[in-house]
Design a protein around this motif. Structure first.
Motif, PDB file in Angstrom:
ATOM      1  N   LEU A   1       0.488   3.728  -0.467  1.00  0.00           N
ATOM      2  CA  LEU A   1       1.416   3.558  -1.598  1.00  0.00           C
ATOM      3  C   LEU A   1       1.410   4.797  -2.489  1.00  0.00           C
ATOM      4  O   LEU A   1       2.460   5.255  -2.954  1.00  0.00           O
TER       5      LEU A   1
ATOM      6  N   THR B   1      -2.763  -4.725   7.957  1.00  0.00           N
ATOM      7  CA  THR B   1      -3.233  -5.930   8.648  1.00  0.00           C
ATOM      8  C   THR B   1      -3.254  -5.716  10.161  1.00  0.00           C
ATOM      9  O   THR B   1      -4.198  -6.137  10.850  1.00  0.00           O
TER      10      THR B   1
ATOM     11  N   LEU C   1      -5.428  -0.021   0.802  1.00  0.00           N
ATOM     12  CA  LEU C   1      -3.987  -0.262   0.677  1.00  0.00           C
ATOM     13  C   LEU C   1      -3.335   0.670  -0.345  1.00  0.00           C
ATOM     14  O   LEU C   1      -2.151   0.992  -0.247  1.00  0.00           O
ATOM     15  N   ALA C   2      -4.125   1.125  -1.307  1.00  0.00           N
ATOM     16  CA  ALA C   2      -3.543   1.990  -2.345  1.00  0.00           C
ATOM     17  C   ALA C   2      -3.115   3.340  -1.779  1.00  0.00           C
ATOM     18  O   ALA C   2      -2.141   3.936  -2.265  1.00  0.00           O
TER      19      ALA C   2
ATOM     20  N   THR D   1       1.504  -3.277   3.890  1.00  0.00           N
ATOM     21  CA  THR D   1       0.468  -4.303   4.041  1.00  0.00           C
ATOM     22  C   THR D   1       0.434  -4.818   5.476  1.00  0.00           C
ATOM     23  O   THR D   1      -0.649  -5.099   6.026  1.00  0.00           O
ATOM     24  N   GLY D   2       1.603  -4.945   6.064  1.00  0.00           N
ATOM     25  CA  GLY D   2       1.648  -5.360   7.466  1.00  0.00           C
ATOM     26  C   GLY D   2       0.971  -4.345   8.375  1.00  0.00           C
ATOM     27  O   GLY D   2       0.240  -4.723   9.310  1.00  0.00           O
TER      28      GLY D   2
ATOM     29  N   GLY E   1      13.224  -0.598  -0.321  1.00  0.00           N
ATOM     30  CA  GLY E   1      12.824  -0.661  -1.724  1.00  0.00           C
ATOM     31  C   GLY E   1      11.327  -0.915  -1.870  1.00  0.00           C
ATOM     32  O   GLY E   1      10.583  -0.947  -0.882  1.00  0.00           O
ATOM     33  N   TRP E   2      10.934  -1.130  -3.113  1.00  0.00           N
ATOM     34  CA  TRP E   2       9.515  -1.281  -3.420  1.00  0.00           C
ATOM     35  C   TRP E   2       8.905  -2.476  -2.705  1.00  0.00           C
ATOM     36  O   TRP E   2       7.858  -2.364  -2.062  1.00  0.00           O
ATOM     37  N   ALA E   3       9.561  -3.619  -2.825  1.00  0.00           N
ATOM     38  CA  ALA E   3       8.986  -4.842  -2.259  1.00  0.00           C
ATOM     39  C   ALA E   3       8.884  -4.744  -0.737  1.00  0.00           C
ATOM     40  O   ALA E   3       7.862  -5.122  -0.146  1.00  0.00           O
TER      41      ALA E   3
ATOM     42  N   THR F   1       6.116  -2.420   0.249  1.00  0.00           N
ATOM     43  CA  THR F   1       4.816  -3.072   0.105  1.00  0.00           C
ATOM     44  C   THR F   1       4.536  -3.980   1.301  1.00  0.00           C
ATOM     45  O   THR F   1       3.423  -3.997   1.847  1.00  0.00           O
ATOM     46  N   ALA F   2       5.551  -4.728   1.694  1.00  0.00           N
ATOM     47  CA  ALA F   2       5.375  -5.639   2.832  1.00  0.00           C
ATOM     48  C   ALA F   2       5.070  -4.856   4.104  1.00  0.00           C
ATOM     49  O   ALA F   2       4.171  -5.227   4.876  1.00  0.00           O
TER      50      ALA F   2
END
Lengths: 197, 357
Positions: free
Chosen positions: A123, A85, A119-120, A81-82, A72-74, A77-78
């Motif tokens: 996504l 990083t 990061l964008a 972002t990971g 899912g979205w969350a 995102t994780a």
């Protein structure tokens, strides 16, 4: 060959047709601040392109894994972002311990990597179901878009600083925001849409 | 209790300074991306504000208790991961309960994880200052950020969609283009001008041509400049001359605080100091080095421009992400291009300087 043209068209699209900074506001803080001191612009933009390409491509490949693609979205995102990083940490370790880069150089790399423009991209690519070539091309274009945005803002700031007709309350930051808004309006015109009813 | 009163005064002074006078968005131009792109409705603005506040508080705790000993280049990704711990739950809640709102904020909610406001404040304040002071700053800057987000969202929802809180209030909305990022920047520009005019009218002292000083030593009270001392009459040829005969230049007229000096910067800058060493946490501006009597910012001089045409711009050198201006390996500080932009004094809040023994 078509892969190359896909990449190229994605890059050109990200720079001119839908400049990522003006049409999305991504990385606008860094663009404005870099426009004030553009001496490290090329290095900064190079880092942005480097991190964007690697992160976008890695995220695109990860999305091909069914288990990741179904997240899912969350969770997405994780994961993204990971990935960003991790790319930064690997690069920073290589620079620090392999090339003995200065701390200042590392800091510049960190600011370039960990900002909204980089990061964008993964996504956005996920939302647009872009291919790997699109991801790499957009990543390449992000650095060029950053250079274009900083050059435009820098030139505008110089002109505005000499303009005696700017109302007193608008001098400085306010007029800079308005100027960036007009640039965004101009570049948004390429993507169509209705601005006033 | 006196100590409670003192704490309340300090908190209100920090709040005034950080949330209003040095608003992180309107003055320091931090965290612009989510505002420009995501603040398109009041609900979206509220979600962004809440997520940023949560991310800021989590970073405050993590930076204060865990990240101090890490070198800077490792702290930077740590800030992102900690902020992600606030963003992901917020996104998950929206995903399960308000999917339409999630589509409104879009990827801008995710981008709060890499918000420059959180990174800068973590690096410049949270890793180096006492917990109480850091909490004050976090609360104040979150409030300032949230106020701007909600104000921008209000304007854009009303003018761009003709609705407020999702309810139609007018059928005559004139600018759907305001929902694009250009509308966000435009709203920010007008809001920044309003902010600047208000600050100039009520807070800026008329002083030297190129300097402005915010003296917040009287807690949250705006500082009113004392009237200029009346100088004794100049000796004249006739000592019996009435005072009216004294030349007008003998005494400076009291400055009118409503009027900004020509060429004042208005970019109120960043009061905190740069890190002494790149990988070490910077010294907290509340330390003994701070004067505790406000801060002073010189004017930004445009490259090759006229001195009198100074303009207020974000504090690129002092804050360019707290992260960018630091010494080289040889210890020489990076010379800012616009030399006047750096803060010349730290410790903006009253009494804070004296708190540290």
């Amino acid at each position: 060959m078509s892969w190359f043209f896909d990449l190229l068209s994605a890059a050109v699209y990200a720079v001119f047709i839908q400049n990522l900074l003006f049409s999305g506001g991504f990385g606008s803080t860094e663009a404005i601040r870099t426009a004030l001191t553009p001496r490290r612009l090329i290095l900064f933009a190079g880092f942005i392109s480097y991190f964007s390409i690697l992160t976008s491509a890695a995220c695109r490949l990860l999305d091909d894994i069914p288990a990741v693609g179904a997240l899912g979205w969350a969770a997405h995102t994780a994961v993204f972002t990971g990935v960003l990083t991790a790319v930064y940490l690997l690069t920073a370790c290589a620079l620090r311990f392999g090339l003995k880069a200065s701390r200042r150089f590392l800091t510049t790399a960190g600011i370039a990597a960990l900002n909204s423009l980089v990061l964008a991209l993964p996504l956005m690519n996920r939302g647009a179901a872009g291919s790997l070539a699109d991801s790499v091309g957009t990543g390449l274009g992000s650095g060029l878009a950053f250079i274009l945005a900083v050059a435009l803002i820098n030139a505008g700031l110089k002109t505005l600083a000499k303009n005696k007709h700017v109302p007193r309350a608008f001098r400085g930051t306010p007029v800079m925001f308005v100027y960036v808004a007009l640039l965004a309006l101009a570049l948004s015109g390429f993507s169509g849409g209705r601005f006033f009813s | 209790m006196p100590s409670d009163n003192k704490a309340a005064e300090r908190f209100s002074a920090v709040m005034l300074n950080r949330a209003f006078l040095q608003n992180p968005v309107l003055v320091q131009a931090l965290g612009l991306c989510p505002i420009a792109g995501g603040a398109v409705s009041l609900k979206a603005g509220l979600v962004l504000s809440a997520a940023l506040t949560a991310g800021m508080m989590l970073n405050l705790l993590a930076a204060h208790f865990l990240l101090k000993r890490l070198p800077r280049w490792l702290r930077m990704p740590a800030y992102v991961l900690v902020a992600l711990a606030a963003v992901c739950p917020a996104g998950y809640i929206l995903e399960t309960r308000a999917e339409s709102l999630l589509s409104q904020v879009g990827i801008y909610l995710a981008l709060l994880a890499v918000s420059s406001l959180i990174s800068v404040r973590s690096e410049k304040t949270f890793v180096s200052c006492p917990l109480k002071r850091s909490f004050y700053v976090a609360a104040a800057e979150s409030t300032g950020y949230s106020a701007v987000v909600i104000a921008v969202a209000f304007v854009r929802e009303l003018a761009g969609s003709g609705t407020l809180w999702g309810r139609t209030v007018t059928s005559v909305y004139f600018a759907p283009g305001l929902l694009l990022p250009f509308g966000g920047f435009l709203a920010l520009g007008f809001l920044a001008a309003l902010h600047r005019g208000t600050v100039a009218r009520h807070f800026v002292l008329r002083g030297a041509l190129k300097d402005i000083t915010f003296d917040l030593s009287a807690a949250a009270e705006p500082v009113i400049p004392p009237p200029a001392p009346v100088q004794p009459p100049l000796p004249t040829a006739e000592p019996e001359a009435p005072p009216e005969a004294v030349p007008e230049t003998a005494a400076e007229p009291a400055p009118a605080r409503e009027e900004l000096p020509e060429g004042e910067p208005g970019g109120y800058g960043e009061p905190e100091q740069e890190a002494a060493a790149p990988d070490e946490p910077p010294e907290c501006p509340d330390g003994p080095g701070g004067s505790g009597r406000g801060f002073k910012v010189k004017a930004w001089e445009p490259p090759g421009g006229d001195e009198t045409e100074t303009a207020a711009l974000p504090a690129a050198e002092t804050d360019n992400a707290a992260l960018s201006e630091e010494s080289d390996a040889d210890g020489s500080a990076a010379a800012p291009e616009h030399a006047g932009r750096e803060a010349t004094d730290a410790a903006p809040e009253p009494g804070e300087g004296g708190e540290t023994p």
